[in-house]
Design a protein around this motif. Sequence first.
Motif, PDB file in Angstrom:
ATOM      1  N   GLY A  26       3.662   9.609   9.011  1.00  0.00           N
ATOM      2  CA  GLY A  26       3.626   9.797  10.157  1.00  0.00           C
ATOM      3  C   GLY A  26       5.054   8.231  10.566  1.00  0.00           C
ATOM      4  N   ILE A  27       6.025   9.349  11.113  1.00  0.00           N
ATOM      5  CA  ILE A  27       7.103   7.973  11.775  1.00  0.00           C
ATOM      6  C   ILE A  27       6.858   7.360  13.014  1.00  0.00           C
ATOM      7  N   ARG A  61       0.954   0.943  14.521  1.00  0.00           N
ATOM      8  CA  ARG A  61      -0.081   1.475  13.358  1.00  0.00           C
ATOM      9  C   ARG A  61      -1.023   2.899  13.739  1.00  0.00           C
ATOM     10  N   ASN A  62      -1.392   2.292  14.734  1.00  0.00           N
ATOM     11  CA  ASN A  62      -2.377   3.319  14.592  1.00  0.00           C
ATOM     12  C   ASN A  62      -1.400   4.247  14.953  1.00  0.00           C
ATOM     13  N   ASP A  86       4.715   1.191   5.829  1.00  0.00           N
ATOM     14  CA  ASP A  86       6.073   0.543   5.371  1.00  0.00           C
ATOM     15  C   ASP A  86       6.365  -0.073   6.894  1.00  0.00           C
ATOM     16  N   ALA A  87       7.099  -0.985   7.176  1.00  0.00           N
ATOM     17  CA  ALA A  87       7.945  -1.111   8.298  1.00  0.00           C
ATOM     18  C   ALA A  87       9.517  -2.046   7.777  1.00  0.00           C
ATOM     19  N   LEU A  98       6.162   3.409   9.300  1.00  0.00           N
ATOM     20  CA  LEU A  98       6.130   4.340   8.247  1.00  0.00           C
ATOM     21  C   LEU A  98       4.573   4.475   8.180  1.00  0.00           C
ATOM     22  N   CYS A  99       3.231   6.114   8.535  1.00  0.00           N
ATOM     23  CA  CYS A  99       2.316   5.346   7.307  1.00  0.00           C
ATOM     24  C   CYS A  99       2.782   6.964   6.583  1.00  0.00           C
ATOM     25  N   TYR A 100       1.933   7.483   5.261  1.00  0.00           N
ATOM     26  CA  TYR A 100       1.736   7.668   4.407  1.00  0.00           C
ATOM     27  C   TYR A 100       0.839   8.250   3.792  1.00  0.00           C
ATOM     28  N   GLY A 101       0.706   9.356   3.476  1.00  0.00           N
ATOM     29  CA  GLY A 101       0.392   9.451   1.293  1.00  0.00           C
ATOM     30  C   GLY A 101       0.247  11.031   0.990  1.00  0.00           C
TER      31      GLY A 101
END
Length: 109
Positions: A26-27, A61-62, A86-87, A98-101
């Motif tokens: 998610g960006i 972030r959310n 990551d930012a 960026l939130c990733y998994g």
Amino acid sequence: MTHDFTTTAFTLDGYKITRNLGMVRGIIVRSRSIFGTIGASLQTIVGGNITLLTDLCEKTRNDAFEKMINHAMMMGANAVIGVRYDATEVMQGVTEVLCYGTAVVVDKE
């Protein structure tokens, strides 16, 4: 998918991974408004927690996290493991979060 099925770990206690669907992300790219910048500058004079920026960071972030969850659900996942953030500042005052998994399908053991 509930937030209970997301983790920074690579396993979920009580569940086994039956399918690995790959990376999800998610960006969000955000900038501070002129009012937020002025308000934050005024808060730095007093010191302490700069709540305007804290709130902006938390919301960003959310939003990135929720986009990652939606990406995972579109792929058919019911869990996301190895979640990270990551930012990057892409230009002055503009930041990408960026939130990733890894999207997975899990079953109760």
